[in-house]
Design a protein around this motif. Structure first.
Motif, short mmCIF file in Angstrom:
data_model
loop_
_atom_site.label_atom_id
_atom_site.label_comp_id
_atom_site.label_asym_id
_atom_site.label_seq_id
_atom_site.Cartn_x
_atom_site.Cartn_y
_atom_site.Cartn_z
N ARG A 271 0.83 -1.21 0.00
CA ARG A 271 0.00 0.00 0.00
C ARG A 271 0.87 1.26 0.00
NH1 ARG A 271 -3.07 -2.85 3.80
NH2 ARG A 271 -2.09 -1.67 5.50
N GLU A 272 1.90 1.22 0.84
CA GLU A 272 2.77 2.40 0.90
C GLU A 272 3.50 2.60 -0.41
OE1 GLU A 272 6.23 4.33 3.77
OE2 GLU A 272 5.18 2.50 4.39
N LYS A 273 3.91 1.49 -1.02
CA LYS A 273 4.60 1.58 -2.32
C LYS A 273 3.67 2.13 -3.39
CE LYS A 273 7.03 -1.43 -5.63
NZ LYS A 273 5.98 -1.58 -6.64
N GLU A 274 2.43 1.66 -3.40
CA GLU A 274 1.46 2.14 -4.39
C GLU A 274 1.13 3.61 -4.17
OE1 GLU A 274 -1.76 -0.54 -3.95
OE2 GLU A 274 -0.79 -2.19 -5.05
N LEU A 275 0.99 4.01 -2.88
CA LEU A 275 0.72 5.42 -2.58
C LEU A 275 1.87 6.30 -3.06
CD1 LEU A 275 -0.89 7.69 -1.22
CD2 LEU A 275 0.27 7.11 0.94
N LEU A 276 3.09 5.83 -2.81
CA LEU A 276 4.24 6.60 -3.25
C LEU A 276 4.28 6.70 -4.77
CD1 LEU A 276 6.89 8.07 -2.56
CD2 LEU A 276 8.05 5.86 -2.65
N GLU A 277 3.96 5.60 -5.46
CA GLU A 277 3.98 5.62 -6.93
C GLU A 277 2.90 6.54 -7.48
OE1 GLU A 277 3.65 1.49 -7.77
OE2 GLU A 277 5.83 1.13 -7.66
N ARG A 278 1.73 6.57 -6.82
CA ARG A 278 0.69 7.52 -7.26
C ARG A 278 1.16 8.96 -7.05
NH1 ARG A 278 -2.83 3.87 -4.67
NH2 ARG A 278 -3.02 5.25 -2.85
N ASN A 279 1.77 9.19 -5.91
CA ASN A 279 2.29 10.54 -5.64
C ASN A 279 3.42 10.90 -6.59
OD1 ASN A 279 0.49 11.16 -3.61
ND2 ASN A 279 1.84 10.45 -1.95
N MET A 280 4.20 9.89 -6.99
CA MET A 280 5.27 10.16 -7.95
C MET A 280 4.68 10.55 -9.31
SD MET A 280 7.93 7.08 -6.93
CE MET A 280 9.05 7.37 -8.31
N GLN A 281 3.57 9.89 -9.69
CA GLN A 281 2.90 10.27 -10.93
C GLN A 281 2.35 11.70 -10.83
OE1 GLN A 281 -0.03 7.24 -11.60
NE2 GLN A 281 1.46 5.71 -12.29
N ARG A 282 1.77 12.00 -9.67
CA ARG A 282 1.25 13.35 -9.47
C ARG A 282 2.41 14.36 -9.45
NH1 ARG A 282 -0.32 16.42 -4.97
NH2 ARG A 282 0.30 14.75 -3.55
#
Length: 689
Positions: A408-419
């Motif tokens: 979950r933390e990895k996916e959240l970080l990846e979404r934030n990286m896209q943003r």
């Protein structure tokens, strides 16, 4: 530095620069060895080292003719050679603006720019790189007599017709007010500018001496002399005790030397009352003579709006003779030492503070982001170790929980990286708008348009309007750049805060961009060139002469201001997101490794104990790296704040270093705190001789 000689003050400043250079270079090399440096960080550190290596202290000596300016320069800087190095005598001496410096990459020489180059439509600044335009004399630097002979060229003059002088845009009035001599010729300098490159103890330590003749020279070469005065860290204004402050002295002082900032005047503007030996009179008592000198000092200070402590009565001739003959009593009575000590105690600390502030600003983010990166890396390893310890029983629910949490933390970080990439595009657009406001192409168009409008003006009022519009346009562009930089900084601060809140990244903030100083430089430039807008003067000048002078002076200086501002903006923009990007990449890699480790444990590919052993070794290595980085970072900061002439800087920095380390450190055991104190003790002890 109270009571210290100029040579000692410069030696201490040079030693301070060398000390900071050494500490920064050691930090740079360590980052590279440990693979903790990226291209941008390396470039920033190289730029800091270049700033330190190429740094100079510039002191300008300014006076009208026959005030003893050149004699004073000889007394302060060349008395040890026991002869007059710069030509000095009755009447006119140095006929052109002269710059004395030392560049070890160039042979000792006297370079002279012919006066005929004024006929070319080329700004003075552009000639510096044109080697073929100069005449060069190469004296033997070990032969004072040969050096002195080569410098007699500074007094060279030419006799030309008034028409020839006008074609070179030179004044045709001589000092008596006559347009020409009996032969119908006028006297003009043979050279426009002189660059003297000599090995000299003070010049080798970064001192640059600017010898600027009076109003006539400034009028003939305004872009050169005004640039010199603007870049000087101190200006010594020489007056005659016998003449006091004359009308031309006061005009020169008010227009080109005096600053609106009272504090800046007190630090960097010194007045000299030369030739106090002329007051000696066998019919007067010494006390009476000293009262006359004191009265003259107070009167001069009042006229120039200076503190009397900034006015120095002296005898340059006696000072030179005292040094040349080794007569300590004569040198002491000349009072030249008072001026030397004032230069050492004021300009050296002031210059040091400027360099220190600039480097501290540039280094701050590099040092803090490096420490934050390793602190975050340690935190991630600790969290990874905690996960592994929970897996000892290989409980399926625990494994699933840890994997889900890390995923979950990895996916959240990846979404934030896209943003973040979307925000990056906004950042790029705003940066381009910032660069556009400081565009050299735009400035060139503005200068060309103003020059064209001025050349077509039919009245002085329209010329004034053109000049006013030019400065208004430049100030608008800089104001736009300031607003755009503030928007970019606000955006970046918000992004940093979001990543810190959501992912626990290190507390590093983007440094602000200070463009306000360039706005102040433009305002000072406008005030210094107010004579272009003086109606009474404009009626007396030829239209093309006004236009060309405006282009050569204001245009050239404005280009330099824009170049510096644009470089600052570019460097700032490149480094703004770098700490965050580095930490995000690092954190993403750590999360990926955590997920992979849990998977391997779950699939029985690894044992928990094996993985824990690897992580503990990894943690120990990172901890050692962080301790070494802190040691080197503290060493850089301590060297930066070390006071020249003192042994250490702990009193200024110990509290701030300790507070910063506590802020950036995760909770530690008592033994960890003890280790931190040892690191600080080691770093501070390295500063002791």
């Amino acid at each position: 530095m109270k009571g210290i000689s100029l040579s000692a003050g410069l030696a201490q400043y040079s030693a301070w620069r060398t000390q900071v250079q050494s500490a920064v270079a050691e930090y740079r090399d360590w980052l590279r060895t440990e693979n903790l440096s990226d291209l941008q960080t390396h470039s920033q550190l190289e730029q800091i080292l270049t700033t330190l290596r190429d740094d100079h202290i510039r002191v300008a000596f300014v006076a009208e003719f026959s005030r003893g300016k050149t004699e004073l320069i000889n007394a302060i800087f060349f008395g040890h050679l026991r002869r007059r190095i710069l030509p000095s005598g009755i009447g006119r001496t140095t006929m052109c603006p002269t710059e004395l410096l030392y560049d070890p990459d160039q042979p000792p020489s006297v370079r002279l720019l012919p006066i005929e180059t004024r006929a070319q439509n080329t700004p003075m600044y552009d000639f510096r790189a044109d080697v073929k335009a100069w005449r060069e004399v190469k004296p033997n630097p070990d032969d004072p007599k040969q050096i002195s002979q080569s410098l007699t060229h500074l007094t060279d003059i030419l006799h030309v017709t008034p028409e020839q002088a006008k074609r070179l845009d030179l004044p045709v009035m001589d000092e008596t007010g006559d347009e020409s001599n009996q032969l119908g010729m006028v006297e003009i300098p043979r050279w426009r500018h002189a660059l003297i490159n000599l090995p000299h103890p003070l010049l080798e330590q970064g001192l640059v001496i600017l010898d600027t003749p009076g109003l006539n020279a400034i009028g003939a070469e305004p872009d050169l002399t005004i640039n010199q005065l603007g870049s000087a860290h101190a200006v010594v204004f020489i007056l005659g005790t016998d003449t006091g402050v004359t009308k031309s002295d006061l005009e020169l002082w008010k227009k080109h030397i005096y600053l609106d900032d009272h504090e800046a005047n007190s630090k960097s503007r010194l007045a000299v009352l030369n030739k106090i030996d002329t007051l000696q009179d066998d019919l007067k008592q010494e006390q009476q003579i000293q009262l006359e000198i004191k009265s003259q000092v107070n009167r001069t200070a009042e006229i120039l709006h200076l503190d009397p402590k900034n006015v120095f009565p002296l005898s340059a001739q006696q000072g030179l003779l005292g040094k040349a003959k080794g007569d300590a009593a004569l040198y002491a009575s000349s009072r030249v030492a008072d001026l030397e000590q004032a230069l050492a105690s004021r300009i050296v600390p002031s210059k040091l503070e400027i360099v220190r502030s600039r480097i501290d600003s540039e280094l701050g983010n590099i040092l803090d982001s490096g420490n934050a990166l390793l602190t975050k890396r340690l935190g991630d390893v600790d969290e990874h170790i905690s996960d592994m310890q929970q897996l000892r029983a290989k409980n399926t629910e625990v494994v699933d929980h840890i994997m889900a949490k890390a995923q979950r933390e990895k996916e959240l970080l990846e979404r934030n990286m896209q943003r973040f990439q979307s925000i990056r595009s906004i950042f790029t657009r705003q940066s381009n708008a910032l660069f556009s406001s400081l565009s050299m192409d735009g400035l060139h168009r503005e200068i060309a348009a103003t020059k064209l409008l001025m050349s077509n003006c039919l009245t002085t009022l329209t010329i004034q309007r053109c000049i006013n519009d030019f400065f208004a346009s430049i100030l608008r562009s800089i104001d736009q750049a300031i607003d755009q930089a503030d928007e970019i900084s606000s955006l970046c601060t918000k992004v940093y805060q979001e990543f810190e809140d959501e992912h626990g990244l290190g507390q590093v903030r983007p440094r602000p961009l200070n463009l306000g100083r360039y706005r102040q430089q433009v305002l000072r430039l406008e005030r210094k060139h107010s004579d272009f807008k003086s109606t009474g003067r404009l009626f007396l000048r030829e239209q093309m002469s006004i236009t060309n002078r405006f282009y050569d002076t204001v245009g050239t200086v404005t280009k330099l201001i824009y170049m510096k501002a644009a470089k600052d903006a570019s460097d700032w923009s490149k480094s703004l997101m770098l700490p965050l990007e580095t930490q995000v990449r690092e954190h993403h890699g750590q999360l990926r490794r955590r997920v992979e480790s849990v998977k391997r444990i779950h699939n029985a590919a690894d044992t928990v104990d094996e993985r824990l052993e690897e992580l503990e070794l990894n943690k120990a290595g990172i901890s050692d790296q962080r301790d070494e980085m802190r040691k080197l970072s503290d060493q850089v900061r301590l060297s930066l704040y070390n006071k020249p002439g003192t042994d250490q800087a702990e009193n200024e920095l110990r509290n701030s270093v300790a507070a910063r380390n506590t802020k950036n450190s995760p909770p530690q055991t008592h033994s960890g705190e003890q280790s931190e104190n040892v690191v600080l003790a080691v770093s501070t002890s390295t500063m002791r001789p």
